[in-house]
Design a protein around this motif. Structure first.
Motif, PDB file in Angstrom:
ATOM      1  N   ARG A  14     -13.434  -0.151  -8.578  1.00 41.13           N
ATOM      2  CA  ARG A  14     -12.197   0.545  -8.063  1.00 41.13           C
ATOM      3  C   ARG A  14     -11.160   0.116  -9.219  1.00 41.13           C
ATOM      4  O   ARG A  14     -11.127  -1.347  -9.494  1.00 41.13           O
ATOM      5  CB  ARG A  14     -11.809  -0.049  -6.456  1.00 41.13           C
ATOM      6  N   GLU A  15     -10.161   0.984  -9.560  1.00 49.05           N
ATOM      7  CA  GLU A  15      -9.162   0.647 -10.295  1.00 49.05           C
ATOM      8  C   GLU A  15      -7.933   0.860 -10.038  1.00 49.05           C
ATOM      9  O   GLU A  15      -7.747   1.993  -9.540  1.00 49.05           O
ATOM     10  CB  GLU A  15      -9.811   1.003 -12.110  1.00 49.05           C
ATOM     11  N   LEU A  16      -6.949   0.295 -10.583  1.00 52.93           N
ATOM     12  CA  LEU A  16      -5.448   0.584 -10.254  1.00 52.93           C
ATOM     13  C   LEU A  16      -5.033   1.783 -10.928  1.00 52.93           C
ATOM     14  O   LEU A  16      -5.162   1.595 -12.439  1.00 52.93           O
ATOM     15  CB  LEU A  16      -4.772  -0.709 -10.225  1.00 52.93           C
ATOM     16  N   VAL A  17      -4.554   2.970 -10.518  1.00 51.31           N
ATOM     17  CA  VAL A  17      -4.005   3.780 -11.419  1.00 51.31           C
ATOM     18  C   VAL A  17      -2.514   3.787 -11.597  1.00 51.31           C
ATOM     19  O   VAL A  17      -2.078   4.019 -12.798  1.00 51.31           O
ATOM     20  CB  VAL A  17      -4.361   5.480 -10.708  1.00 51.31           C
ATOM     21  N   ALA A  18      -1.839   3.813 -10.770  1.00 47.16           N
ATOM     22  CA  ALA A  18      -0.272   3.567 -10.833  1.00 47.16           C
ATOM     23  C   ALA A  18       0.043   2.924  -9.476  1.00 47.16           C
ATOM     24  O   ALA A  18      -0.387   2.664  -8.396  1.00 47.16           O
ATOM     25  CB  ALA A  18       0.183   5.002 -10.798  1.00 47.16           C
ATOM     26  N   ARG A  19       1.292   2.271  -9.617  1.00 52.35           N
ATOM     27  CA  ARG A  19       2.019   1.715  -8.424  1.00 52.35           C
ATOM     28  C   ARG A  19       3.517   1.924  -8.720  1.00 52.35           C
ATOM     29  O   ARG A  19       4.054   2.084  -9.854  1.00 52.35           O
ATOM     30  CB  ARG A  19       1.601   0.237  -8.169  1.00 52.35           C
ATOM     31  N   ILE A  20       4.165   1.590  -7.537  1.00 47.98           N
ATOM     32  CA  ILE A  20       5.482   1.831  -7.449  1.00 47.98           C
ATOM     33  C   ILE A  20       6.241   1.014  -6.235  1.00 47.98           C
ATOM     34  O   ILE A  20       5.595   0.817  -5.203  1.00 47.98           O
ATOM     35  CB  ILE A  20       5.777   3.393  -7.108  1.00 47.98           C
ATOM     36  N   THR A  21       7.372   0.316  -6.497  1.00 45.89           N
ATOM     37  CA  THR A  21       7.926  -0.426  -5.522  1.00 45.89           C
ATOM     38  C   THR A  21       8.513   0.449  -4.380  1.00 45.89           C
ATOM     39  O   THR A  21       9.075   1.620  -4.794  1.00 45.89           O
ATOM     40  CB  THR A  21       8.889  -1.318  -6.273  1.00 45.89           C
ATOM     41  N   TRP A  22       8.433   0.168  -3.299  1.00 50.99           N
ATOM     42  CA  TRP A  22       9.199   0.907  -2.234  1.00 50.99           C
ATOM     43  C   TRP A  22      10.592   1.219  -2.278  1.00 50.99           C
ATOM     44  O   TRP A  22      10.938   2.311  -1.919  1.00 50.99           O
ATOM     45  CB  TRP A  22       8.570   0.226  -0.952  1.00 50.99           C
ATOM     46  N   ASN A  23      11.388   0.201  -2.714  1.00 52.37           N
ATOM     47  CA  ASN A  23      12.739   0.451  -2.540  1.00 52.37           C
ATOM     48  C   ASN A  23      13.399   0.731  -4.096  1.00 52.37           C
ATOM     49  O   ASN A  23      14.593   0.717  -4.040  1.00 52.37           O
ATOM     50  CB  ASN A  23      13.526  -0.650  -1.891  1.00 52.37           C
ATOM     51  N   TYR A  24      12.690   0.526  -5.038  1.00 51.00           N
ATOM     52  CA  TYR A  24      13.204   0.502  -6.536  1.00 51.00           C
ATOM     53  C   TYR A  24      12.194   1.451  -7.254  1.00 51.00           C
ATOM     54  O   TYR A  24      11.114   1.735  -6.834  1.00 51.00           O
ATOM     55  CB  TYR A  24      13.385  -0.835  -7.151  1.00 51.00           C
TER      56      TYR A  24
END
Length: 118
Positions: free
Chosen positions: A45-55
């Protein structure tokens, strides 16, 4: 607890587009960051993308940079992954995950299949 439910996967031809959605419910106020992961057959499994919840702090794996966009709609408690210029190597089960702050994501969705035909 946080519950996550993905949708939007399917079969698409190379060069096409898909948009995945991840709806969060439960204690969403505790979420710090959400990510999209994928796991192809026989691969880790690999991380594709991430985003902070409030920024709008985002991260993309090199393999998808310029083709995928992660975004969020806090009013709907939903995170999206817009995927363009899809390639057969993007074929995988895509998972949405959330963390309250730990580097290890604590909450996971059930996954949605994306198949890109050549």
């Amino acid at each position: 607890q946080v519950q996550l439910a993905e949708s939007g996967g399917g079969l698409v031809q190379a060069g096409g587009s898909l948009r995945l959605s991840c709806a969060a419910s439960g204690r969403t106020f505790s979420i710090l960051r959400m990510g999209w992961f994928r796991q192809a057959p026989g691969k880790e499994r690999e991380l594709v993308a991430r985003i902070t919840w409030n920024y709008d702090y985002t991260y993309y794996a090199d393999s998808v940079k310029g083709r995928f966009t992660i975004s969020r709609d806090n009013a709907k408690n939903t995170v999206y992954l817009s995927m363009n210029s899809l390639k057969p190597e993007d074929t995988a089960v895509y998972y949405c995950a959330a963390t309250r702050g730990s580097t290890n994501y604590e909450y996971w969705g059930q996954g949605t299949h994306v198949t890109v035909s050549s």
